[in-house]
Design a protein around this motif. Structure first.
Motif, short mmCIF file in Angstrom:
data_model
loop_
_atom_site.label_atom_id
_atom_site.label_comp_id
_atom_site.label_asym_id
_atom_site.label_seq_id
_atom_site.Cartn_x
_atom_site.Cartn_y
_atom_site.Cartn_z
N ALA A 118 -5.62 4.63 14.03
CA ALA A 118 -4.39 5.08 14.69
C ALA A 118 -4.66 6.18 15.70
CB ALA A 118 -3.37 5.55 13.66
N GLY A 119 -5.70 6.97 15.51
CA GLY A 119 -6.02 8.04 16.45
C GLY A 119 -6.73 7.55 17.70
N MET A 120 -7.22 6.33 17.71
CA MET A 120 -7.95 5.80 18.85
C MET A 120 -7.17 4.79 19.66
SD MET A 120 -11.75 5.33 17.16
CE MET A 120 -11.15 4.18 15.92
N ALA A 121 -6.19 4.13 19.05
CA ALA A 121 -5.42 3.10 19.75
C ALA A 121 -4.07 2.95 19.09
CB ALA A 121 -6.18 1.76 19.72
N HIS A 122 -3.16 2.34 19.82
CA HIS A 122 -1.84 2.05 19.26
C HIS A 122 -1.95 0.80 18.40
CE1 HIS A 122 2.47 1.60 18.87
NE2 HIS A 122 2.37 0.36 19.32
N VAL A 123 -1.50 0.91 17.16
CA VAL A 123 -1.62 -0.19 16.20
C VAL A 123 -0.22 -0.67 15.81
CG1 VAL A 123 -2.52 -0.93 13.97
CG2 VAL A 123 -3.77 0.78 15.32
N ALA A 124 -0.01 -1.97 15.91
CA ALA A 124 1.25 -2.58 15.49
C ALA A 124 0.99 -3.44 14.26
CB ALA A 124 1.85 -3.42 16.62
N LEU A 125 1.77 -3.22 13.24
CA LEU A 125 1.62 -3.98 12.00
C LEU A 125 2.41 -5.28 12.12
CD1 LEU A 125 2.06 -1.09 9.41
CD2 LEU A 125 0.00 -1.83 10.60
N GLY A 126 1.73 -6.41 11.92
CA GLY A 126 2.37 -7.70 12.07
C GLY A 126 3.08 -8.19 10.82
N ILE A 127 3.80 -9.28 10.98
CA ILE A 127 4.51 -9.89 9.85
C ILE A 127 3.52 -10.29 8.76
CG2 ILE A 127 5.94 -11.85 9.15
CD1 ILE A 127 7.17 -11.84 11.91
N SER A 128 2.34 -10.73 9.18
CA SER A 128 1.34 -11.18 8.21
C SER A 128 0.94 -10.06 7.26
CB SER A 128 0.11 -11.70 8.95
OG SER A 128 -0.91 -12.04 8.06
N LEU A 129 0.82 -8.84 7.76
CA LEU A 129 0.41 -7.72 6.91
C LEU A 129 1.45 -7.46 5.83
CD1 LEU A 129 -1.41 -5.35 6.18
CD2 LEU A 129 -0.24 -4.00 7.94
N TRP A 130 2.72 -7.42 6.22
CA TRP A 130 3.78 -7.15 5.24
C TRP A 130 3.92 -8.31 4.26
CZ3 TRP A 130 4.52 -2.31 5.20
CH2 TRP A 130 4.52 -1.56 6.38
N SER A 131 3.72 -9.54 4.75
CA SER A 131 3.77 -10.70 3.85
C SER A 131 2.63 -10.66 2.84
CB SER A 131 3.70 -12.00 4.67
OG SER A 131 4.77 -12.10 5.57
N TYR A 132 1.46 -10.23 3.32
CA TYR A 132 0.30 -10.16 2.43
C TYR A 132 0.47 -9.05 1.40
CZ TYR A 132 -4.57 -11.27 1.38
OH TYR A 132 -5.72 -11.70 0.77
N LEU A 133 1.11 -7.96 1.81
CA LEU A 133 1.40 -6.88 0.87
C LEU A 133 2.36 -7.36 -0.22
CD1 LEU A 133 1.30 -3.90 0.00
CD2 LEU A 133 3.11 -3.43 1.66
N ALA A 134 3.40 -8.10 0.19
CA ALA A 134 4.33 -8.65 -0.80
C ALA A 134 3.64 -9.69 -1.68
CB ALA A 134 5.54 -9.28 -0.08
N LEU A 135 2.70 -10.44 -1.09
CA LEU A 135 1.95 -11.44 -1.85
C LEU A 135 1.17 -10.80 -2.99
CD1 LEU A 135 0.84 -14.36 -2.20
CD2 LEU A 135 -0.97 -13.73 -0.60
N ALA A 136 0.58 -9.63 -2.75
CA ALA A 136 -0.17 -8.94 -3.79
C ALA A 136 0.71 -8.63 -4.99
CB ALA A 136 -0.77 -7.65 -3.22
N ILE A 137 1.97 -8.23 -4.73
CA ILE A 137 2.90 -7.89 -5.81
C ILE A 137 3.36 -9.16 -6.54
CG2 ILE A 137 5.11 -6.81 -6.35
CD1 ILE A 137 4.73 -5.08 -3.84
#
Length: 232
Positions: A188-207
């Motif tokens: 985050a300190g080197m570039a602008h990072v956007a979190l995609g739908i896939s990341l949040w879906s994968y986080l929910a998948l873990a649960i």
């Protein structure tokens, strides 16, 4: 023959000394027996509908959960996990932008990029534990849950049950998510990072995967599968 109550009050019954503890999983489940992993005592399990945690009457080691109600949650949780996994593979995982140049990658591209960058072993491990293992785990859960819902053993359900319990130990979804968020703190300190739908879906998948695998607890699952295979 002795009868003792575990700390939670659920009754378990130990068999006489000298009874062989190492019996096939299906036969043991059919007769309501389980061997304690700590002291090898063969314990007769009570028949319960509600979920209860059982303990060995000799060493008080936890034997796991028993009951039938939590098995019913496996199918909706398995379907939810399959949908979340599909979303994780279809949509962008992360997007980066720096100095007007932007780039995005999907979950599948994370492993492929490592292979193309020369990290063949690391890329193969990522593809194996982050994509292939969850896909197999979701498939096993759906097959088992459908068999329980249809009240008949589907082809390969026993193999799927064994594979599911092994894959649960090698499922690295939670570890990968933690690693991603730790890396984002530095990126985050080197570039602008956007979190995609896939990341949040994968986080929910873990649960959801944890909840789905937990609903198919070993004792209740094998007992139920043994009942389905028993002649009417």
């Amino acid at each position: 023959m002795t009868r003792q109550a575990p700390p939670n009050g659920t009754q378990t019954q130990s068999l006489p000394a000298g009874t062989p503890a190492h019996t096939p999983a299906t036969d043991s489940a059919r007769h309501g027996l389980i061997a304690c992993h700590e002291c090898d005592l063969l314990v007769r399990l009570p028949t319960l509908e509600q979920t209860h945690r059982l303990s060995c009457p000799r060493c008080k080691h936890s034997l796991g959960l028993t009951g039938e109600r939590h098995l019913e949650r496996a199918l909706p949780l398995g379907i939810c996990a399959a949908l979340l996994l599909a979303l994780s593979l279809m949509f962008p995982f992360l997007a980066f932008e720096r100095a007007g140049v932007s780039n995005q990658m999907t979950l599948l591209q994370t492993g492929i990029a490592l292979v193309q960058d020369g990290s063949l072993l690391l890329g193969a491990l990522v593809l194996l534990f982050i994509i292939l293992a969850p896909c197999l785990l979701v498939g096993c859960i759906l097959l088992i849950a459908c068999s329980l819902r249809l009240q008949r053993p589907l082809p390969g359900v026993k193999t799927a049950a064994r594979l599911m319990h092994r894959l649960t130990s090698w499922n690295m979804v939670e570890v990968f998510i933690i690693g991603v968020f730790v890396s984002l703190v530095k990126i985050a300190g080197m570039a602008h990072v956007a979190l995609g739908i896939s990341l949040w879906s994968y986080l929910a998948l873990a649960i959801v995967l944890t909840a789905a695998a937990g609903s198919l607890e070993r004792i209740s699952l094998w007992r139920r599968l043994a009942e389905l295979e028993a002649p009417a």
